[in-house]
Design a protein around this motif. Structure first.
Motif, PDB file in Angstrom:
ATOM      1  N   ASP A 165       0.837  -1.202   0.000  1.00 16.74           N
ATOM      2  CA  ASP A 165       0.000   0.000   0.000  1.00 16.74           C
ATOM      3  C   ASP A 165       0.868   1.246   0.000  1.00 16.74           C
ATOM      4  O   ASP A 165       0.593   2.206  -0.718  1.00 16.74           O
ATOM      5  CB  ASP A 165      -0.895   0.013   1.243  1.00 16.74           C
ATOM      6  CG  ASP A 165      -2.074  -0.931   1.088  1.00 16.74           C
ATOM      7  OD1 ASP A 165      -2.800  -1.133   2.076  1.00 16.74           O
ATOM      8  OD2 ASP A 165      -2.257  -1.460  -0.015  1.00 16.74           O
ATOM      9  N   GLN A 166       1.941   1.221   0.815  1.00 22.55           N
ATOM     10  CA  GLN A 166       2.790   2.405   0.890  1.00 22.55           C
ATOM     11  C   GLN A 166       3.477   2.668  -0.436  1.00 22.55           C
ATOM     12  O   GLN A 166       3.541   3.811  -0.898  1.00 22.55           O
ATOM     13  CB  GLN A 166       3.827   2.232   1.998  1.00 22.55           C
ATOM     14  CG  GLN A 166       3.238   2.437   3.373  1.00 22.55           C
ATOM     15  CD  GLN A 166       4.293   2.418   4.435  1.00 22.55           C
ATOM     16  OE1 GLN A 166       5.293   1.721   4.308  1.00 22.55           O
ATOM     17  NE2 GLN A 166       4.078   3.186   5.478  1.00 22.55           N
ATOM     18  N   VAL A 198       2.556   1.690  -3.487  1.00 20.24           N
ATOM     19  CA  VAL A 198       1.580   2.145  -4.481  1.00 20.24           C
ATOM     20  C   VAL A 198       1.153   3.572  -4.188  1.00 20.24           C
ATOM     21  O   VAL A 198       1.092   4.424  -5.085  1.00 20.24           O
ATOM     22  CB  VAL A 198       0.361   1.191  -4.492  1.00 20.24           C
ATOM     23  CG1 VAL A 198      -0.746   1.763  -5.339  1.00 20.24           C
ATOM     24  CG2 VAL A 198       0.758  -0.170  -5.006  1.00 20.24           C
ATOM     25  N   GLY A 199       0.879   3.858  -2.909  1.00 24.38           N
ATOM     26  CA  GLY A 199       0.393   5.181  -2.541  1.00 24.38           C
ATOM     27  C   GLY A 199       1.394   6.266  -2.860  1.00 24.38           C
ATOM     28  O   GLY A 199       1.076   7.260  -3.533  1.00 24.38           O
ATOM     29  N   PHE A 200       2.626   6.083  -2.390  1.00 25.44           N
ATOM     30  CA  PHE A 200       3.625   7.118  -2.652  1.00 25.44           C
ATOM     31  C   PHE A 200       4.005   7.161  -4.127  1.00 25.44           C
ATOM     32  O   PHE A 200       4.382   8.212  -4.646  1.00 25.44           O
ATOM     33  CB  PHE A 200       4.858   6.910  -1.777  1.00 25.44           C
ATOM     34  CG  PHE A 200       4.609   7.263  -0.336  1.00 25.44           C
ATOM     35  CD1 PHE A 200       4.871   6.355   0.677  1.00 25.44           C
ATOM     36  CD2 PHE A 200       4.088   8.489   0.009  1.00 25.44           C
ATOM     37  CE1 PHE A 200       4.622   6.678   2.006  1.00 25.44           C
ATOM     38  CE2 PHE A 200       3.830   8.826   1.326  1.00 25.44           C
ATOM     39  CZ  PHE A 200       4.099   7.912   2.322  1.00 25.44           C
ATOM     40  N   LEU A 218       1.810   6.783  -6.531  1.00 28.10           N
ATOM     41  CA  LEU A 218       0.769   7.646  -7.103  1.00 28.10           C
ATOM     42  C   LEU A 218       1.085   9.109  -6.851  1.00 28.10           C
ATOM     43  O   LEU A 218       0.922   9.959  -7.735  1.00 28.10           O
ATOM     44  CB  LEU A 218      -0.590   7.303  -6.493  1.00 28.10           C
ATOM     45  CG  LEU A 218      -1.331   6.108  -7.072  1.00 28.10           C
ATOM     46  CD1 LEU A 218      -2.647   5.917  -6.357  1.00 28.10           C
ATOM     47  CD2 LEU A 218      -1.586   6.299  -8.547  1.00 28.10           C
ATOM     48  N   VAL A 219       1.540   9.424  -5.612  1.00 29.26           N
ATOM     49  CA  VAL A 219       1.859  10.819  -5.285  1.00 29.26           C
ATOM     50  C   VAL A 219       2.973  11.321  -6.203  1.00 29.26           C
ATOM     51  O   VAL A 219       2.869  12.405  -6.792  1.00 29.26           O
ATOM     52  CB  VAL A 219       2.276  10.938  -3.814  1.00 29.26           C
ATOM     53  CG1 VAL A 219       2.766  12.335  -3.528  1.00 29.26           C
ATOM     54  CG2 VAL A 219       1.126  10.600  -2.900  1.00 29.26           C
ATOM     55  N   PHE A 270       3.913  10.156  -9.133  1.00 27.68           N
ATOM     56  CA  PHE A 270       3.464  10.238 -10.519  1.00 27.68           C
ATOM     57  C   PHE A 270       2.635  11.480 -10.759  1.00 27.68           C
ATOM     58  O   PHE A 270       2.836  12.198 -11.757  1.00 27.68           O
ATOM     59  CB  PHE A 270       2.656   8.980 -10.859  1.00 27.68           C
ATOM     60  CG  PHE A 270       1.974   9.060 -12.195  1.00 27.68           C
ATOM     61  CD1 PHE A 270       0.606   9.257 -12.282  1.00 27.68           C
ATOM     62  CD2 PHE A 270       2.700   8.961 -13.358  1.00 27.68           C
ATOM     63  CE1 PHE A 270      -0.021   9.346 -13.509  1.00 27.68           C
ATOM     64  CE2 PHE A 270       2.090   9.045 -14.588  1.00 27.68           C
ATOM     65  CZ  PHE A 270       0.716   9.235 -14.662  1.00 27.68           C
ATOM     66  N   SER A 271       1.692  11.772  -9.861  1.00 23.42           N
ATOM     67  CA  SER A 271       0.843  12.939 -10.089  1.00 23.42           C
ATOM     68  C   SER A 271       1.628  14.234  -9.917  1.00 23.42           C
ATOM     69  O   SER A 271       1.342  15.228 -10.604  1.00 23.42           O
ATOM     70  CB  SER A 271      -0.392  12.923  -9.191  1.00 23.42           C
ATOM     71  OG  SER A 271      -0.043  12.659  -7.879  1.00 23.42           O
ATOM     72  N   LEU A 285       3.467  14.597 -13.224  1.00 28.98           N
ATOM     73  CA  LEU A 285       2.522  14.989 -14.270  1.00 28.98           C
ATOM     74  C   LEU A 285       2.152  16.460 -14.136  1.00 28.98           C
ATOM     75  O   LEU A 285       2.106  17.209 -15.124  1.00 28.98           O
ATOM     76  CB  LEU A 285       1.272  14.114 -14.162  1.00 28.98           C
ATOM     77  CG  LEU A 285       0.273  14.211 -15.312  1.00 28.98           C
ATOM     78  CD1 LEU A 285       0.916  13.716 -16.580  1.00 28.98           C
ATOM     79  CD2 LEU A 285      -0.967  13.393 -15.005  1.00 28.98           C
ATOM     80  N   PHE A 286       1.919  16.903 -12.874  1.00 28.31           N
ATOM     81  CA  PHE A 286       1.522  18.282 -12.650  1.00 28.31           C
ATOM     82  C   PHE A 286       2.621  19.246 -13.081  1.00 28.31           C
ATOM     83  O   PHE A 286       2.367  20.238 -13.760  1.00 28.31           O
ATOM     84  CB  PHE A 286       1.192  18.495 -11.177  1.00 28.31           C
ATOM     85  CG  PHE A 286       0.850  19.907 -10.839  1.00 28.31           C
ATOM     86  CD1 PHE A 286       1.741  20.710 -10.146  1.00 28.31           C
ATOM     87  CD2 PHE A 286      -0.354  20.450 -11.256  1.00 28.31           C
ATOM     88  CE1 PHE A 286       1.427  22.024  -9.855  1.00 28.31           C
ATOM     89  CE2 PHE A 286      -0.670  21.759 -10.972  1.00 28.31           C
ATOM     90  CZ  PHE A 286       0.222  22.547 -10.271  1.00 28.31           C
ATOM     91  N   TYR A 300       2.952  19.251 -16.950  1.00 31.41           N
ATOM     92  CA  TYR A 300       1.834  19.908 -17.610  1.00 31.41           C
ATOM     93  C   TYR A 300       1.836  21.407 -17.347  1.00 31.41           C
ATOM     94  O   TYR A 300       1.522  22.204 -18.227  1.00 31.41           O
ATOM     95  CB  TYR A 300       0.517  19.278 -17.129  1.00 31.41           C
ATOM     96  CG  TYR A 300      -0.641  19.545 -18.041  1.00 31.41           C
ATOM     97  CD1 TYR A 300      -1.711  20.319 -17.636  1.00 31.41           C
ATOM     98  CD2 TYR A 300      -0.668  19.031 -19.321  1.00 31.41           C
ATOM     99  CE1 TYR A 300      -2.775  20.567 -18.476  1.00 31.41           C
ATOM    100  CE2 TYR A 300      -1.713  19.274 -20.173  1.00 31.41           C
ATOM    101  CZ  TYR A 300      -2.770  20.042 -19.745  1.00 31.41           C
ATOM    102  OH  TYR A 300      -3.815  20.279 -20.592  1.00 31.41           O
ATOM    103  N   THR A 301       2.214  21.807 -16.113  1.00 31.21           N
ATOM    104  CA  THR A 301       2.285  23.242 -15.813  1.00 31.21           C
ATOM    105  C   THR A 301       3.330  23.926 -16.685  1.00 31.21           C
ATOM    106  O   THR A 301       3.076  24.979 -17.260  1.00 31.21           O
ATOM    107  CB  THR A 301       2.620  23.461 -14.334  1.00 31.21           C
ATOM    108  OG1 THR A 301       1.652  22.798 -13.540  1.00 31.21           O
ATOM    109  CG2 THR A 301       2.632  24.930 -13.990  1.00 31.21           C
ATOM    110  N   ILE A 321       1.897  24.146 -20.358  1.00 29.02           N
ATOM    111  CA  ILE A 321       0.807  25.087 -20.637  1.00 29.02           C
ATOM    112  C   ILE A 321       1.198  26.504 -20.266  1.00 29.02           C
ATOM    113  O   ILE A 321       0.947  27.440 -21.024  1.00 29.02           O
ATOM    114  CB  ILE A 321      -0.463  24.687 -19.868  1.00 29.02           C
ATOM    115  CG1 ILE A 321      -0.997  23.353 -20.358  1.00 29.02           C
ATOM    116  CG2 ILE A 321      -1.494  25.769 -19.966  1.00 29.02           C
ATOM    117  CD1 ILE A 321      -2.168  23.446 -21.284  1.00 29.02           C
ATOM    118  N   PRO A 368      -5.567  15.484 -22.977  1.00 30.29           N
ATOM    119  CA  PRO A 368      -6.506  15.372 -21.855  1.00 30.29           C
ATOM    120  C   PRO A 368      -7.953  15.211 -22.290  1.00 30.29           C
ATOM    121  O   PRO A 368      -8.698  14.436 -21.684  1.00 30.29           O
ATOM    122  CB  PRO A 368      -6.320  16.694 -21.106  1.00 30.29           C
ATOM    123  CG  PRO A 368      -4.960  17.120 -21.425  1.00 30.29           C
ATOM    124  CD  PRO A 368      -4.748  16.703 -22.842  1.00 30.29           C
TER     125      PRO A 368
END
Lengths: 84, 88
Positions: A6-7, A9-11, A13-14, A16-17, A20-21, A24-25, A28, A54
């Motif tokens: 879980d840890q 996968v959870g971290f 995801l953090v 990765f996002s 991505l942020f 993308y920032t 754009i 998107p």
């Protein structure tokens, strides 16, 4: 404490996002203000893709959700009761 | 006013601000950054949601003893109901 999986996968995801942020920032908001002969532009696709990808991804998501709902409702249909 | 009404009013406000700015003649880089802003905000919100889900998944406090106790309760309840004749 969450399990190790879980840890991870959870971290993951953090991270990765966050990546991505940032990407993308930059794409754009930052890129229009950078001269077009700077080397950073080679790491980014043409600007149309910043909106296209998107939007297409969103439409695909809606499509999959719709298909999922259809499949579930199809499996759960009961035959109409016959009255004696 | 309902919450939905408030959210819609907020979105309407932001949307009209964006449309008004898009109608002006801004210098090219500003305009290039402004036009995709709705899609950008949507993607940013999606990233935030994903990060929140991931973070909450990673920091959730499992309670092993409570889980074992609950499983035992369920097993005992099932056995009891079966004994009383309820099919489950």
């Amino acid at each position: 404490m969450a399990t190790a999986t879980d840890q991870v996968v959870g971290f993951g995801l953090v991270a990765f996002s966050a990546l991505l942020f940032v990407y993308y920032t930059l794409w754009i908001i930052a890129l229009p203000f950078i001269d077009s002969d700077h080397s950073i532009h080679q790491y980014f696709l043409p600007r149309e893709y910043a909106v296209l990808i998107p939007v297409v991804a969103g439409l695909l998501l809606l499509l999959f959700i719709g298909i999922f709902i259809t499949v579930v409702m199809w499996k759960n249909r009961k035959p109409a009761k016959k009255s004696d | 006013m309902t919450k939905l009404g408030q959210w819609l009013c907020g979105l309407l406000l932001l949307g009209s601000a964006w449309a008004a700015l898009a109608g002006l003649r801004l210098p090219a880089p500003l305009r290039q950054a402004l036009l995709p802003l709705p899609v950008y905000l949507l993607v940013a919100f999606g990233c935030f949601s994903l990060a929140t889900v991931g973070f909450r998944l990673a920091t959730f406090n499992d309670c092993e003893e409570a889980a074992a106790e609950l499983r035992e309760h369920i097993r005992a309840a099932r056995a009891d109901l079966a004994r009383r004749g309820l099919r489950c």
